[in-house]
Scaffold this motif. Structure first.
Motif, short mmCIF file in Angstrom:
data_model
loop_
_atom_site.label_atom_id
_atom_site.label_comp_id
_atom_site.label_asym_id
_atom_site.label_seq_id
_atom_site.Cartn_x
_atom_site.Cartn_y
_atom_site.Cartn_z
N ARG A 18 11.26 -15.15 5.44
CA ARG A 18 11.52 -16.48 4.89
C ARG A 18 13.03 -16.71 4.76
N ARG A 19 13.75 -15.65 4.44
CA ARG A 19 15.22 -15.76 4.36
C ARG A 19 15.80 -16.06 5.74
N VAL A 20 15.22 -15.51 6.79
CA VAL A 20 15.65 -15.83 8.15
C VAL A 20 15.44 -17.31 8.43
N SER A 22 15.59 -19.66 6.32
CA SER A 22 16.59 -20.44 5.60
C SER A 22 17.87 -20.57 6.41
N GLU A 23 18.19 -19.59 7.24
CA GLU A 23 19.35 -19.71 8.13
C GLU A 23 19.08 -20.75 9.21
N ALA A 24 17.84 -20.79 9.69
CA ALA A 24 17.49 -21.81 10.70
C ALA A 24 17.59 -23.21 10.11
N ALA A 25 17.42 -23.31 8.80
CA ALA A 25 17.46 -24.62 8.15
C ALA A 25 18.86 -25.01 7.66
N SER A 26 19.81 -24.09 7.77
CA SER A 26 21.14 -24.32 7.20
C SER A 26 22.02 -25.17 8.12
N ALA A 27 22.54 -26.26 7.59
CA ALA A 27 23.44 -27.11 8.37
C ALA A 27 24.78 -26.43 8.62
N LYS A 28 25.08 -25.35 7.91
CA LYS A 28 26.34 -24.62 8.10
C LYS A 28 26.30 -23.75 9.36
N VAL A 29 25.10 -23.49 9.86
CA VAL A 29 24.93 -22.63 11.03
C VAL A 29 24.94 -23.48 12.29
N PRO A 30 25.70 -23.09 13.35
CA PRO A 30 25.70 -23.87 14.59
C PRO A 30 24.28 -24.05 15.15
N LEU A 31 24.07 -25.15 15.84
CA LEU A 31 22.73 -25.57 16.23
C LEU A 31 21.99 -24.53 17.07
N LEU A 32 22.64 -23.99 18.10
CA LEU A 32 21.96 -23.01 18.95
C LEU A 32 21.62 -21.76 18.15
N GLU A 33 22.49 -21.37 17.22
CA GLU A 33 22.22 -20.19 16.40
C GLU A 33 21.03 -20.44 15.48
N LEU A 38 15.09 -19.12 14.54
CA LEU A 38 13.67 -19.39 14.70
C LEU A 38 13.03 -18.35 15.62
N SER A 39 13.76 -17.96 16.65
CA SER A 39 13.28 -16.93 17.57
C SER A 39 13.13 -15.60 16.85
N ILE A 40 14.13 -15.24 16.03
CA ILE A 40 14.07 -13.98 15.28
C ILE A 40 12.88 -13.99 14.34
N GLN A 82 5.02 -20.16 5.41
CA GLN A 82 6.20 -20.02 6.26
C GLN A 82 6.02 -20.76 7.58
N GLN A 83 4.83 -20.71 8.13
CA GLN A 83 4.57 -21.40 9.39
C GLN A 83 4.75 -22.92 9.23
N GLN A 84 4.33 -23.43 8.10
CA GLN A 84 4.53 -24.86 7.85
C GLN A 84 6.01 -25.18 7.74
N GLN A 85 6.76 -24.29 7.09
CA GLN A 85 8.20 -24.49 6.98
C GLN A 85 8.86 -24.42 8.36
N PHE A 86 8.40 -23.50 9.18
CA PHE A 86 8.91 -23.34 10.55
C PHE A 86 8.77 -24.66 11.31
#
Length: 657
Positions: A18-20, A22-33, A38-40, A82-86
């Motif tokens: 779930r913490r992973v 949160s990185e996919a949802a973070s606007a501070k992280v570049p888009l491709l990352e 999400l892949s991880i 988590q799947q719903q959040q994904f």
């Protein structure tokens, strides 16, 4: 008491995932990352279903009381959330951000008319060669749905109104999963799955297509190997690897909307009666997002060129530098080159007579292994302990073991019941008729590929008493025993070695901090781990916290310790760091009344590490290196920003030069 002081290990593992997210949802992280996170997440979840779900299913089946929550149901509930959040992250965040850059990801919607012809061209020129439908209304005893492979269920109706089911394998292991198609000054990202769906009528021209649904089956990954002679072990493992993907199905993942009558027919035909039926999203195997076709520097992390851990004069050797002082390498912030040079110099150094090393996860094109083979060809005695039971790396390790053996390297395998997880190497030299030792001790694998994105520490040292102990350990490992007997006991004064003294020494170090706290001295414990599960060590940390010892933990993954519980763990804080790099190092810092003791090593505090593996932790004696490690850990605890460590080490390198 155990009901309240330990957190469920599987829920903790899932909380890391779930913490992973949160990185996919973070606007501070570049888009491709963000897409890569999400892949991880998807890859981690697949591993959980392969490794842990079979265990939880057995526990659930044999539960004898209804008083305790069903761990299998708890895990499923967490995964569903988590799947719903994904899905929400993709639909409400990723897709709109891509649209801003004229990138249209065709996600769970029809192929636009303006690229229909181009999609058809891809189908006929690239995809069609690999497509062969299988009717699953027949007796399918000869058909086997492969592990984690994508399938499409096609529901057809013939001219007489009779329904039948066809199964099509999606060739994602051969072809790109995602295609970038240019049209109208924009880029369209299209799933291979949708290219198939869009052109399915070509395959069944005489039938009406009533539905097309994506499916995936996940199978148990456990290998079951009986005790065999060492010379037969490789062959036994290879036979098991051939059948790993044939394990019983733990999960049947299906796209929503399949009529129940069709779902039951698939379960019967593919023999999926024991699998958990999970209604997922429209797409599966989203670990394939790691190769998302989006280019542009603005979409990725900025480049951080690794700094040099050491700078040598043109004619100076690394070995001579190590003889003068210990060398610490912090990857990926610092270059991995000194590790490669360590083995390269050993292979051709005129004083080197023997080389010993452990190999757990080897790079697919390993320069370290190449150096070991060169050393053997140069007449040096080379001994490599190759751990063939490193999960999902078994085949690669077997390949390298065979090549090394052909080159003259003596290959040792651990016993079936005792994994060797230690990350160590030893070079034995003869200089002026005297033996001289050089050693490499690390927190991570001797793998130049993972060193680019795993944070690890490597110590290069000529500390002779410590390395004499390491030689003794290699002597024990060469016997391939299940566990050390009384005659195998080595008096380790410097090294902490699981199966010998590791747990006892850590308990003693914690006791030392308890004593300092009770006597009014400086007391504190700072530990960085991947996972924390082992209950004796956790209880000792609780005891220390109650005695007034301040305890700071950085735990990336599983953490069964509960921080901040009144009367139990108010003095314990736990930090989880997830970011650009995978936190992998294990570092242990004890305040020791102002005379700080620092250790590093391969061992997490998990049951498997403490009780069923050979692990090596080791002290850092050089004061400057101890302070460097303490500074790095404090940066992580204070900032949680990996860039600050990178800048600190860059500055440190410049000051050193």
């Amino acid at each position: 008491m155990e009901k309240t002081v330990f957190y469920n290990r599987d829920l903790s593992w899932l909380s890391f995932n779930r913490r992973v997210l949160s990185e996919a949802a973070s606007a501070k992280v570049p888009l491709l990352e963000r897409i890569k996170f999400l892949s991880i997440y998807s890859s981690n979840l697949d591993e959980f279903y392969r490794v842990r779900i079979p265990v939880l299913m057995v526990v659930s089946e044999h539960a004898t009381t209804a008083d305790e929550p069903d761990p299998y149901e708890l895990a499923k509930a967490e995964i569903n959330g988590q799947q719903q959040q994904f899905g929400s992250i993709i639909s409400t965040q990723i897709l709109p951000e891509l649209e801003k850059h004229q990138v249209h990801w065709i996600y769970n919607r029809a192929i636009p008319e303006n690229i229909s012809a181009k999609v058809a061209a891809v189908f006929f020129t690239e995809v069609l060669a690999y497509i062969y439908p299988v009717c699953i209304d027949n007796d399918l005893t000869s058909f086997f749905a492969e592990n984690n492979k994508l399938y499409q269920l096609v529901v057809l109706e013939d001219k007489n109104g009779k329904e039948r089911l066809e199964l099509i394998s999606v060739p994602s292991e051969i072809l790109p999963r995602l295609y970038a198609i240019k049209a109208d000054e924009a880029t369209y990202i299209v799933f291979l799955d949708d290219i198939l769906k869009h052109n399915m009528a070509y395959l069944f021209p005489d039938d009406a297509i009533k539905g097309i649904f994506n499916l995936k089956i996940t199978r148990d990954a456990e290998l079951k190997i009986e005790e065999v002679p060492e010379e037969d072990f490789t062959e036994a493992l290879e036979r098991q690897l051939e059948t790993r993907d044939l394990g019983f199905a733990t999960r049947f993942l299906c796209e929503p909307g399949i009529p129940l009558r069709n779902l039951y027919r698939v379960i019967y035909a593919l023999k999926l009666h024991r699998a958990a039926v999970v209604e997922g999203g429209a797409y599966h195997n989203l670990k394939d997002l790691s190769s998302f076709p989006l280019s542009g520097a603005e979409f990725s992390y900025p480049q951080w060129p690794a700094s040099a851990a050491v700078v040598l004069a043109e004619k100076e050797t690394l070995f001579n530098l190590i003889l003068k002082k210990d060398v610490l390498i912090n990857v990926p912030y610092q270059s991995y080159d000194p590790v490669l040079r360590f083995f390269n110099e050993a292979a051709n150094d005129r004083y080197t007579e023997e080389i010993y090393t452990t190999l757990y996860r080897v790079a697919s094109n390993s320069r370290i292994v190449s150096a070991l083979m060169t050393a053997a060809r140069n007449g040096k005695k080379v001994v490599a302990l190759v751990e063939l039971k490193a999960r999902f790396d078994e085949a690669n390790n077997i390949k390298w073991a065979k090549q090394m053996k052909a080159a003259g390297v003596r290959i040792i395998y651990s016993s079936i019941d005792l994994k060797v997880h230690a990350k160590v190497a030893l070079v034995k030299r003869k200089v002026n008729d005297e033996s001289q030792y050089l050693g490499l001790l690390a927190t991570g694998n001797l793998n130049e590929n993972t060193a680019r994105f795993y944070t690890d520490q490597i110590l290069l040292t000529a500390h002779q008493p410590m390395l004499l102990e390491l030689e003794g350990l290699f002597g024990f490992l060469s016997k391939s025993k299940k566990a050390p007997s009384d005659e195998d006991m080595i008096n380790f004064e410097h090294l902490l070695v699981a199966q010998f003294n590791l747990q006892q020494r850590f308990l003693a170090l914690i006791d030392g901090e308890i004593e300092h706290a009770r006597n009014g001295g400086k007391a504190g414990i700072t530990i960085k781990l991947n996972n924390l599960e082992e209950r004796i060590l956790i209880m000792k940390l609780y005891e220390a916290a109650q005695a007034g010892v301040r305890i700071r933990l950085i735990v990336r993954g599983i953490c069964c310790l509960l921080p901040g519980v009144p009367g139990l763990s108010e003095n314990i804080s736990v930090t989880r760091i997830v970011g650009r790099f995978l936190e992998h190092g294990r570092i242990f810092i004890f305040e020791n009344n102002g005379r700080q003791e620092v250790y590093m090593g391969s061992a997490d505090w998990m049951n498997r590490n403490i009780y069923s593996r050979i692990e090596v932790c080791f002290p850092v004696y050089e004061p400057a290196l101890k302070q460097l490690l303490i500074k790095i850990i404090n940066l992580q605890l204070n900032d949680h920003v990996q860039e600050s460590i990178y800048l600190f080490l860059q500055k440190h390198t410049m000051n050193q030069n």
